[in-house]
Design a protein around this motif. Sequence first.
Motif, PDB file in Angstrom:
ATOM      1  N   LYS A 244      46.709  38.343  61.197  1.00 26.38           N
ATOM      2  CA  LYS A 244      47.097  39.561  61.924  1.00 26.38           C
ATOM      3  C   LYS A 244      47.068  39.363  63.435  1.00 26.38           C
ATOM      4  O   LYS A 244      47.368  40.299  64.177  1.00 26.38           O
ATOM      5  CB  LYS A 244      46.173  40.717  61.533  1.00 26.38           C
ATOM      6  CG  LYS A 244      46.281  41.135  60.085  1.00 26.38           C
ATOM      7  CD  LYS A 244      45.380  42.321  59.799  1.00 26.38           C
ATOM      8  CE  LYS A 244      45.532  42.765  58.349  1.00 26.38           C
ATOM      9  NZ  LYS A 244      44.651  43.925  58.032  1.00 26.38           N
ATOM     10  N   LYS A 245      46.653  38.179  63.870  1.00 24.75           N
ATOM     11  CA  LYS A 245      46.557  37.890  65.307  1.00 24.75           C
ATOM     12  C   LYS A 245      45.701  38.940  66.014  1.00 24.75           C
ATOM     13  O   LYS A 245      46.062  39.458  67.078  1.00 24.75           O
ATOM     14  CB  LYS A 245      47.940  37.818  65.949  1.00 24.75           C
ATOM     15  CG  LYS A 245      48.811  36.691  65.430  1.00 24.75           C
ATOM     16  CD  LYS A 245      50.130  36.626  66.172  1.00 24.75           C
ATOM     17  CE  LYS A 245      51.002  35.493  65.663  1.00 24.75           C
ATOM     18  NZ  LYS A 245      52.309  35.437  66.375  1.00 24.75           N
ATOM     19  N   THR A 246      44.579  39.223  65.429  1.00 26.99           N
ATOM     20  CA  THR A 246      43.712  40.276  65.952  1.00 26.99           C
ATOM     21  C   THR A 246      42.262  39.818  65.947  1.00 26.99           C
ATOM     22  O   THR A 246      41.811  39.164  65.003  1.00 26.99           O
ATOM     23  CB  THR A 246      43.852  41.563  65.123  1.00 26.99           C
ATOM     24  OG1 THR A 246      45.220  41.988  65.141  1.00 26.99           O
ATOM     25  CG2 THR A 246      42.996  42.682  65.697  1.00 26.99           C
ATOM     26  N   VAL A 247      41.555  40.163  66.994  1.00 29.24           N
ATOM     27  CA  VAL A 247      40.120  39.942  67.051  1.00 29.24           C
ATOM     28  C   VAL A 247      39.444  41.308  67.179  1.00 29.24           C
ATOM     29  O   VAL A 247      39.992  42.223  67.797  1.00 29.24           O
ATOM     30  CB  VAL A 247      39.740  39.001  68.210  1.00 29.24           C
ATOM     31  CG1 VAL A 247      40.113  39.606  69.555  1.00 29.24           C
ATOM     32  CG2 VAL A 247      38.274  38.657  68.176  1.00 29.24           C
ATOM     33  N   TYR A 248      38.279  41.426  66.574  1.00 35.01           N
ATOM     34  CA  TYR A 248      37.578  42.704  66.504  1.00 35.01           C
ATOM     35  C   TYR A 248      36.191  42.582  67.131  1.00 35.01           C
ATOM     36  O   TYR A 248      35.592  41.513  67.170  1.00 35.01           O
ATOM     37  CB  TYR A 248      37.425  43.148  65.047  1.00 35.01           C
ATOM     38  CG  TYR A 248      38.713  43.217  64.290  1.00 35.01           C
ATOM     39  CD1 TYR A 248      39.112  42.172  63.462  1.00 35.01           C
ATOM     40  CD2 TYR A 248      39.539  44.341  64.376  1.00 35.01           C
ATOM     41  CE1 TYR A 248      40.303  42.226  62.751  1.00 35.01           C
ATOM     42  CE2 TYR A 248      40.728  44.406  63.669  1.00 35.01           C
ATOM     43  CZ  TYR A 248      41.098  43.355  62.864  1.00 35.01           C
ATOM     44  OH  TYR A 248      42.279  43.422  62.167  1.00 35.01           O
TER      45      TYR A 248
END
Length: 122
Positions: free
Chosen positions: A76-80
């Motif tokens: 998702k090309k996402t960091v949380y």
Amino acid sequence: QVQLVESGGGLVQAGGSLRLSCAASGRTFRSYAMGWFRQAPGKERESVAAISWSGGNTQYTDSAKGRFTISRDNAKKTVYLQMNSLKPEDTAVYYCAAGGIVTLLLRDYDYWGQGTQVTVSS
């Protein structure tokens, strides 16, 4: 090159939780280490947490340990950044950044987002 957009900030009471997200564009996202940083009014920007490209190596500052969790989803090309047990002193603009190595040092990050405001009320 990587473009980063943070979201998920807001107003929360002390003891509450927030999850910040950082969406990246660019084909090489999975090759970057990612970090979360914050800057409170009148203070210098400081590190919060960092994660390696694979997610297998994470680092936290003492203030974040035990309360915050950094994670990433390369598909998702996402960091949380999951933030629990929030305190008024966590109030700041939170930034994500991409760099070549997993580190808590600001100077090692090449790309930065615009930030998202987190306000914790007492």
